[in-house]
Design an enzyme around this catalytic site. Structure first.
Site, PDB file in Angstrom:
ATOM      1  N   LYS A  56       1.255  -1.239   0.094  1.00 15.65           N
ATOM      2  CA  LYS A  56       0.027  -0.006   0.250  1.00 15.65           C
ATOM      3  C   LYS A  56       1.241   1.327  -0.106  1.00 15.65           C
ATOM      4  CE  LYS A  56      -3.884   1.882   2.877  1.00 15.65           C
ATOM      5  NZ  LYS A  56      -5.248   1.587   4.067  1.00 15.65           N
ATOM      6  N   SER A 100      -9.562   1.685   3.025  1.00 13.24           N
ATOM      7  CA  SER A 100      -8.491   2.941   2.099  1.00 13.24           C
ATOM      8  C   SER A 100      -7.197   1.551   1.326  1.00 13.24           C
ATOM      9  CB  SER A 100      -7.710   3.094   2.724  1.00 13.24           C
ATOM     10  OG  SER A 100      -7.163   2.925   3.924  1.00 13.24           O
ATOM     11  N   SER A 116     -10.584  -0.329   6.589  1.00 13.24           N
ATOM     12  CA  SER A 116      -9.119  -0.486   5.750  1.00 13.24           C
ATOM     13  C   SER A 116      -9.073  -1.952   5.192  1.00 13.24           C
ATOM     14  CB  SER A 116      -8.140   1.174   6.044  1.00 13.24           C
ATOM     15  OG  SER A 116      -8.577   2.469   5.218  1.00 13.24           O
TER      16      SER A 116
END
Lengths: 414, 414
Positions: free
Chosen positions: A62, A131, A155
């Site tokens: 990420k 996210s 997330s």
């Protein structure tokens, strides 16, 4: 999807070379990325390491997690082209275990709510969630066997549910958040995405060297407490359908399942999660808020603008409530091995709604710090539904063992 | 030394302009820096802000804390010239309160043990202590009224004692460590250096907006428990002399002073501090250790090399011991308002010994998370001796109020 465990077994047996395993990911990315858009940047060519339990494993990271070999843009134009000097500890854990970092996956700006360009691998008209949008989608699309994300509200577990992949948000602080862009230091938790619970266990074993993650098999006859989190608001029928299918499969496979209530103090903890999150975000993102306000993505900016008045007194009170909730939640686990609840309010929202979905069934567990695992259950209208297995704080192997039980139970019942 | 409180009063009264206050620091730096070498880099010209409680206050920032306007080199050649994009939250707290960041102060490499070029402002033949060497020396030399440091073992309180300045290591997590190079996420704590306890209180009030730091005055008749920490090894006579002088002054001023013992669980916590610190350092500095091993400063490198074998099991056990220690230490505070102990084993070591001194009287309190304040007591052989006031977790105002009591008691007894 690519299973990390399968790759490991084939590499171990000499049926697959580590380099061939990496090539498999590179080719899958070549094929699928244009329809999924999971990556911010990626290695065009990549080699396997020669040794280590994760040799041949391509991993997506990420893009709020520092990498020495790729820019780290935080999903924000403020950090466009930003190149950290060093790898975050979680990245080093992967590299030392032999993994190949294949690229950086999309994140909403600073891991908040503004959607990324990523599309749901099951239906490009829908969100992959957020996210950790790119990490969930990259695993769900079969591009990589393993990806790292982070969770402050929901997330990791929510995008995993939307993309039909397994994921774990481990116990708070088991994986260091050093080198991870902070939103809330009391909540931010690094998590893993993989094809199945076994893959997650192998990933954690390799990263941490914690032997309790060795040979995690399905537990027999677990005691499961179902928590519907009515305090978090209503679910869509699809989510309830997923939960009931999981309950039915578990019961058939020998689990004892009962509905449990959580104490008032735990409900209160759900309520105050945003106070802790937003108070800390104002400190963690103080420079961006003061110096680059207009460049902050619009949904995040509006959220920060709306919470600028939170006081230390409100924050301290919220933390007290959080601590009380944690104590009383501990007692709930005296009667059950795990809790079972929704991973998300329903299937992935349509892309045109411009939302990554709602973390309302996740945020309590992030604040409590308990390990949570998403187990994909079924599809409704072509989109995945998952359920969330929650174990006692520190019992990450237990959460994975029940998740494995549930995966096997669901496989049998289909 | 320059007192923050004095500057604030004169600026408030219109006797001093904020710009003139900044010029006072710039001139002091011009005069003293060549003999003290407290700064890694600094603004050659700097302006005051027009408003905010810290307008006119020049602040030095330890060079492991990210700054957008100065490089942040971590005391290591690995980060030579490294320029972060953003200011750490603690830096933003200062800037938003009106402070002027005047420069970056020296730090031992990654806030560990290798000495910096900084000299003790009381005697250039001696160490200023570490790891926050430059911040303690800059305040002690009268160059700035306020500086930030960090403590993982004894890196705030010890250099404060050696340099004859006040300092607070606040309760764990009161100040965010986001944007601060991590050594140990369970221990790293941001602290403040100032001339006196009142200055520290005003600094914390301005940074945090926590009204409990308003108008902190000397507490009357505090109950003080003296803890000699025999488990931490012997002290030099100078340190015992300082402690006895503090006790005598406190008693004369109306304090009740008794010697207290800490429970076995707390002694055990002292013992395991290095396990937590070193285990986490191996993760926090994983990239530097794997990729730039030969460039790590020699004492730190040797320490990391020696602790590479620490296991998750040892770490988990150490954390359990730490938690038990914290619980039992809470009970000690039922009978006393604060604990009083040595800030360091003696006066600052000679520069040729190539050591920043020993944190053995500090590390327990860092692990316990309690607020600690250094109070300068006397000089022995021209070098300062301080004592350490320790309050219950979260009672930072209480620690400062007793520190102020002690400062006033010592002023009277001199």
């Amino acid at each position: 999807m690519i299973s990390l465990a399968d790759l490991q077994r084939r590499i171990e047996a000499g049926e697959l070379s580590p380099d061939a395993a990496i090539v498999q990911s590179l080719e899958a990315i070549e094929t699928r990325e244009k329809d999924v858009r999971a990556f911010v940047c990626r290695a065009s060519s990549a080699k396997a390491q020669a040794s280590g339990p994760l040799r041949g494993i391509a991993v997506g990271i990420k893009d709020i997690i520092d990498t020495a070999d790729f820019p780290t843009e935080m999903g924000s134009q403020i950090y466009r082209g930003w190149q950290p000097r060093s790898d975050a500890p979680v990245v080093m854990m992967l590299k030392r275990a032999g993994a190949t970092i294949i690229g950086k996956t999309t994140t909403t700006a600073f891991a908040s709510r503004d959607p990324t360009p990523t599309l749901n691998p099951h239906n490009p008209g829908h969100s992959p969630g957020g996210s950790s949008s790119g990490s969930a989608a990259a695993v769900g699309a079969g591009m990589v066997p393993l990806a790292l994300g982070t969770q402050t509200g929901g997330s990791v577990i929510r995008p995993a549910a939307y993309c039909g992949v397994a994921a774990i948000k481990p116990s708070f602080r088991m994986l260091p958040t050093v080198g991870v862009k902070c939103y809330s230091w009391a909540l931010d938790t690094v998590g893993l995405f993989g094809a199945r619970a076994e893959d997650l266990a192998r990933g954690l074993l390799a990263m941490t060297g914690r032997t309790e993650f060795s040979d995690i098999v399905a537990v027999r006859s677990p005691r499961i407490g179902v928590v519907r989190q009515d305090f978090a608001g209503p679910v869509e029928p699809a989510a309830e359908q997923g939960l009931q299918a999981a309950i039915k499969a578990a019961e058939r496979a020998g689990a004892s399942v009962e509905t449990v209530d959580v104490p008032e103090a735990v409900r209160e903890a759900w309520r105050i999660h945003p106070i802790i999150q937003d108070f800390e975000a104002h400190r963690a993102l103080a420079w961006e808020f003061s110096e680059r306000h207009d460049e902050i993505a619009p949904m995040l900016r509006a959220s920060l603008d709306a919470t600028v008045g939170l006081t230390p007194k409100e924050y301290d009170e919220a933390r007290r409530i959080g601590r009380r909730g944690r104590r009383e939640l501990g007692e709930v686990f005296e009667g059950v091995d795990v809790l079972l609840t929704y991973s998300a309010p329903g299937t992935a929202p349509a892309k045109e709604l411009a939302t990554t979905g709602d973390p309302r069934y996740n945020r309590l567990w992030t604040l409590m710090g308990n390990p949570c695992v998403n187990v994909p259950v079924l599809k409704v209208g072509g989109l995945p539904i998952g359920v969330q297995v929650i174990a006692r704080f520190g019992n990450d192997p237990g959460a994975l063992a029940v998740a494995r039980f549930l995966e096997e139970a669901l496989a049998k019942s289909n």
